[in-house]
Design an enzyme around this catalytic site. Structure first.
Site, PDB file in Angstrom:
ATOM      1  N   SER A 133      -2.226 -10.111   2.897  1.00  0.00           N
ATOM      2  CA  SER A 133      -2.024  -8.773   4.474  1.00  0.00           C
ATOM      3  C   SER A 133      -1.346  -9.743   5.404  1.00  0.00           C
ATOM      4  O   SER A 133      -1.715  -9.944   6.101  1.00  0.00           O
ATOM      5  CB  SER A 133      -3.254  -8.732   3.931  1.00  0.00           C
ATOM      6  OG  SER A 133      -3.405  -7.009   5.718  1.00  0.00           O
TER       7      SER A 133
ATOM      8  N   ASP B 260      -7.795   0.102  10.696  1.00  0.00           N
ATOM      9  CA  ASP B 260      -6.402   0.327  11.160  1.00  0.00           C
ATOM     10  C   ASP B 260      -6.841   2.070  10.797  1.00  0.00           C
ATOM     11  O   ASP B 260      -6.421   3.134  11.794  1.00  0.00           O
ATOM     12  CB  ASP B 260      -5.295   0.312  11.069  1.00  0.00           C
ATOM     13  CG  ASP B 260      -4.965  -0.941  11.042  1.00  0.00           C
ATOM     14  OD1 ASP B 260      -4.870  -1.154  12.434  1.00  0.00           O
ATOM     15  OD2 ASP B 260      -4.063  -1.487  10.530  1.00  0.00           O
TER      16      ASP B 260
ATOM     17  N   ASP C 166       0.826  -1.146  -0.072  1.00  0.00           N
ATOM     18  CA  ASP C 166       0.250  -0.111  -0.052  1.00  0.00           C
ATOM     19  C   ASP C 166       0.743   1.151   0.184  1.00  0.00           C
ATOM     20  O   ASP C 166       0.624   2.175  -0.916  1.00  0.00           O
ATOM     21  CB  ASP C 166      -1.443  -0.029   1.196  1.00  0.00           C
ATOM     22  CG  ASP C 166      -2.000  -0.499   1.332  1.00  0.00           C
ATOM     23  OD1 ASP C 166      -2.184  -1.397  -0.113  1.00  0.00           O
ATOM     24  OD2 ASP C 166      -2.596  -1.798   2.125  1.00  0.00           O
TER      25      ASP C 166
ATOM     26  N   ARG D 171      -1.190   0.712  16.880  1.00  0.00           N
ATOM     27  CA  ARG D 171      -1.066   2.103  16.087  1.00  0.00           C
ATOM     28  C   ARG D 171      -1.174   3.216  16.506  1.00  0.00           C
ATOM     29  O   ARG D 171      -0.634   4.737  16.009  1.00  0.00           O
ATOM     30  CB  ARG D 171      -2.684   1.721  15.747  1.00  0.00           C
ATOM     31  CG  ARG D 171      -2.210   0.703  14.247  1.00  0.00           C
ATOM     32  CD  ARG D 171      -1.546   0.626  12.903  1.00  0.00           C
ATOM     33  NE  ARG D 171      -1.521  -0.664  12.310  1.00  0.00           N
ATOM     34  CZ  ARG D 171      -0.322  -0.840  11.285  1.00  0.00           C
ATOM     35  NH1 ARG D 171       0.612  -1.048  12.256  1.00  0.00           N
ATOM     36  NH2 ARG D 171      -0.686  -1.801  10.557  1.00  0.00           N
TER      37      ARG D 171
END
Length: 411
Positions: free
Chosen positions: A179, A127, A17, A98
């Site tokens: 992923s 996320d 990404d 995160r």
């Protein structure tokens, strides 16, 4: 408008990404400057060659911020102390990583005078919420760009096509394009065959597991380990003092070798859908278990009960990205208070995916062998229990007698 954005700080991992986001930003925002920021939370070799890759794909610079020890001490251990596990299985490896990364990105964006912060989270995932809530906490006026919510690419295959067209090197291929998210605490796997809950995870397949082995492939001989806690924080393994990073890394090795910490679950995402994931958390599984065992002898019943049901809410808060909120801080203050006596040693036996209790001691133990014994004792008068049962059972007795009276009166 695109012309208003001249400098963007990008949350950069070097994965699929974020690798394609750098050229995409420059194409769509008038060749803006892109500053990449990578938070090191123990993802290891994933950081290798990151600066060269970021610069080659168009970034003006790359920050690699070492956050690992802070991550363990200020985010991971407080969550373990709370006993917070999302939906009984997920040990929150991505969830609490995160906020600390996003906080640092926001700080750098403010320092750099950036016009926007960009992240590579999808519009289907959790996320995006975790990143953006943290950004709002530290840079409330900062514009946020989320390409997955606005670009024309609709799948990871299309992302790979874009990367190939722009000569962006990737470490993945279409066949093994799970992923993944990795840090010192865990590794998650999503996508491909795992999207169907009917499919069994290929634990024994070479290359699938990265932090350990399948329980089937684990040694036939058990491994013993003793973990020492001070006020709910692990500080030593087998008598050797270690910092947080050392504790988790050591237990990752021991747990991974013995097939510990594999979790396959369909979880309820914050955005409303169900999602299937496979998680590797070898050291974390050991720490959660050991901490819970120590609390069985160091917490009184009522405190343990309240803490247990609050742990569900604590897990939701972490999962939902609400780390920087008054409620999380208040709940952490409660947890910290409960941990004053959670000091001692927990011995465990690790064997083929199992964590087996092998003894627990504490200078603050509430377990009194003289009271609990089945042998003769001088401290517990068994006749006292009769009066207790009469009082404890009084509501049941009164209700039964009144029911009988009502039945007799209706005849």
């Amino acid at each position: 408008m695109a012309k208003e954005i001249k400098k963007v700080v990008l949350a950069y991992s070097g994965g699929l990404d974020t690798s394609i986001i750098i050229p995409w930003l420059k194409e769509n925002y008038n060749n803006c400057e892109v500053i990449a920021v990578s938070g090191n939370v123990g993802q290891g070799t994933e950081l290798d060659g990151l600066e060269e890759k970021a610069l080659k794909t168009g970034a003006s610079k790359l920050y690699i911020e070492d956050l690992t020890e802070e991550f363990i001490n200020d985010y991971v251990f407080p969550t373990v102390q709370a006993g917070a596990i999302y939906e009984n299985r997920y040990m929150l490896g991505t969830s609490f990583a995160r906020p600390i990364i996003a906080k640092r990105i926001a700080e750098i964006a403010l320092k750099e005078g950036a016009d926007a912060i960009c992240h590579g989270c999808t519009g289907k995932g959790n996320d995006q919420v975790r990143f953006e809530l943290a950004i709002k906490a530290f840079a409330p006026d900062m514009q946020i760009i989320a390409p997955w919510r606005i670009w024309d690419l609709k799948s990871r295959d299309e992302e790979i096509d874009y990367a190939e067209a722009h000569n962006i090197p990737l470490k993945i291929n279409r066949e093994t394009n799970y992923s993944k998210d990795k840090n010192i605490w865990h590794l998650s796997h999503e996508g491909l065959d795992l999207e169907d809950p009917a499919n069994e995870p290929q634990y024994e397949k070479e290359g699938f597991l990265e932090m350990g082995v399948s329980p089937i492939q684990a040694p036939d001989k058990p491994t013993y380990v003793t973990i020492h806690f001070e006020k709910g924080v692990p500080t030593a393994i087998d008598g050797v003092q270690m910092n947080g990073t050392g504790i988790v890394s050591t237990l990752n090795k021991l747990g991974g070798e013995n097939g510990i910490g594999l979790a396959d679950l369909v979880e309820n995402r914050l955005v409303g859908m169900k999602s299937r994931g496979v998680y590797e958390t070898p050291g974390g599984a050991i720490l959660y278990h050991a901490h819970e065992v120590l609390e069985t002898i160091t917490l009184d019943k009522e405190t343990a009960r309240v803490k247990q049901y609050l742990s569900i809410k604590f897990a939701d808060i972490v999962y939902n990205g609400q780390w920087y909120t008054p409620l999380r801080e208040a709940m952490s203050a409660f947890v910290t208070e409960t941990q004053k006596t959670v000091t001692g040693d927990v011995r465990l036996k690790l064997y083929k995916g199992n964590i087996i209790n092998a003894g627990v001691t504490s200078p603050y133990t509430l377990y009194d062998e003289q009271v609990a014994t089945f042998s003769a004792d001088e401290v517990y008068d068994q006749k006292d229990s009769a009066g207790f049962i009469n009082l404890f059972g009084l509501p049941i007795k009164v209700r039964a007698k009144l029911e009988q009276q009502r039945k007799n009166g209706s005849k």
